[in-house]
Write an enzyme that holds these catalytic residues in place. Structure first.
Site, PDB file in Angstrom:
ATOM      1  N   ALA A  50       0.845  -1.192   0.000  1.00  0.00           N
ATOM      2  CA  ALA A  50       0.000   0.000   0.000  1.00  0.00           C
ATOM      3  C   ALA A  50       0.889   1.253   0.000  1.00  0.00           C
ATOM      4  CB  ALA A  50      -0.969  -0.033   1.182  1.00  0.00           C
ATOM      5  N   SER A  51       0.653   2.215   0.881  1.00  0.00           N
ATOM      6  CA  SER A  51       1.360   3.493   0.798  1.00  0.00           C
ATOM      7  C   SER A  51       2.817   3.454   1.245  1.00  0.00           C
ATOM      8  CB  SER A  51       0.610   4.568   1.586  1.00  0.00           C
ATOM      9  OG  SER A  51      -0.576   4.922   0.904  1.00  0.00           O
ATOM     10  N   VAL A  52       3.296   2.318   1.715  1.00  0.00           N
ATOM     11  CA  VAL A  52       4.745   2.185   1.931  1.00  0.00           C
ATOM     12  C   VAL A  52       5.459   2.211   0.570  1.00  0.00           C
ATOM     13  CG1 VAL A  52       6.562   0.762   2.978  1.00  0.00           C
ATOM     14  CG2 VAL A  52       4.335   0.929   4.075  1.00  0.00           C
TER      15      VAL A  52
END
Length: 367
Positions: A57-59
């Site tokens: 995801a947003s990592v």
């Protein structure tokens, strides 16, 4: 070392808040904590393994941000370049209908006027939901809708890094995966991180919040505490049609992410210049997040500006963010500390009590 950390991890598993978790902590350049807890696959009764592969995801975002900075270093683009110069189809207008100029800097800092709520057009996709759109198909649709504000006048977390990914792939002349591999993941030896799954046997089963959490379907809508819903598509990582989301589409491991964040913490290594890394870890948004936030935003994530106004432990200047599949990270230059927390449980592992308690426990164990 680690008894408070162990207590937090074990409690989250016992209370069935988290199904499985992994924690990796470096201080002064050395690994000081590595711990797994819970289940990699609860239904098969498989304990969590070290170096599982997670949907990030947003990592994904800091990796793509670093890719952009590496390309800036090489003179392939500039931070004040207009996005429309690379993506002629991407010309969204300000709320008053006037022409707007979105720059690379605006994308990196989430000050572009873009958002994540595109319910007005259900065919628009963010980084984790199902789609068959390519970059142009998706962001042509985004460009038809007005921006939330004129670029540079406010801050809103958004699909900006997805748009940035489209820019970088266009400049490089290949896929976004090839672009990131050329400038960041390849040089750093992050062999398990990209828009692919390097080893299916290590791909952690994804779970969604519940009492207890349940294994994700596809699609899987998950509502947060504010009543906003994120739609997940665990199968998206295998799709040949879905655009490679610079904001949320990668898979990777805790070891690879620790390598990345430690390299950035130490100044960027041979990947990004020290000057740009320093800029990435400092306030690039002024006061746009509001005087009471206690935070600003750099190029990789949120920056603690006032420790008295944030619940997050860490010294002034510490950077952190997460990923809605269940992850959280923190880089604290003052304490020469890097924390990578990965779980297989959305949203608790990212926005719930667990990551806050875990990071606080790391600091408590260090004292």
């Amino acid at each position: 070392m680690g008894h408070r950390v162990n207590a937090v991890m074990d409690s989250a598993i016992e209370q069935q808040k988290i199904v499985g978790a992994e924690l990796l902590v470096f201080q002064h350049g050395k690994q000081i904590i590595r711990r797994t807890a819970g289940h990699f696959d609860r239904e098969a009764n498989v304990p969590m393994i070290e170096n599982a592969i997670y949907r990030l995801a947003s990592v994904t975002k800091p990796i793509i941000a670093a890719t952009a900075l590496a390309m800036v270093d090489k003179g392939l683009l500039k931070l004040d370049d207009a996005v429309r110069d690379y993506l002629p189809y991407f010309t969204p207008r300000s709320p008053d209908g006037s022409e707007s100029v979105i720059t690379i800097h605006h994308l990196l800092t989430h000050t572009s006027g873009l958002g994540y709520d595109y319910s007005a057009d259900p065919l628009i996709s963010g980084g984790v939901g199902p789609t068959d759109n390519n970059f142009e198909e998706n962001f042509t649709r985004v460009a038809k809708l007005p921006l939330n504000f004129a670029p540079g006048t406010a801050w809103l977390y958004s699909v900006a890094i997805d748009v940035l990914g489209a820019v970088l792939a266009k400049i490089h002349g290949g896929t976004l995966d090839e672009t990131a591999k050329t400038y960041v993941t390849g040089p750093l030896g992050m062999a398990d991180t990209g828009f692919f799954v390097s080893d299916l046997t290590r791909l952690a089963k994804p779970y969604a919040d519940g009492a207890p959490p349940h294994q994700m379907r596809d699609p899987e809508p998950v509502m947060n505490a504010e009543g906003n819903t994120t739609v997940f598509s665990p199968k998206r990582i295998f799709s040949a049609k879905a655009f490679q989301s610079g904001g949320g589409g990668m898979a990777g491991t805790s070891s690879d992410m620790a390598t990345f964040f430690e390299t950035m913490r130490k100044g960027g290594g041979d990947v990004v210049s020290e000057a740009l890394v320093r800029r990435a870890f400092t306030n690039q948004t002024g006061g746009l997040l509001g005087p009471d936030a206690g935070r600003s935003f750099g190029y990789f994530g949120s920056i603690i500006e006032d420790t008295s106004r944030t619940e997050q432990p860490g010294g002034r200047g510490a950077a952190n963010w997460g990923g809605v599949y269940g992850h959280s990270w923190l880089v604290d230059h003052a304490n020469e500390l890097t924390i990578v927390s990965m779980t297989n449980t959305a949203l608790e592992g990212c926005t719930g009590v667990y990551p806050k308690d875990l990071i606080r426990a790391v600091y408590d164990d260090l004292t």
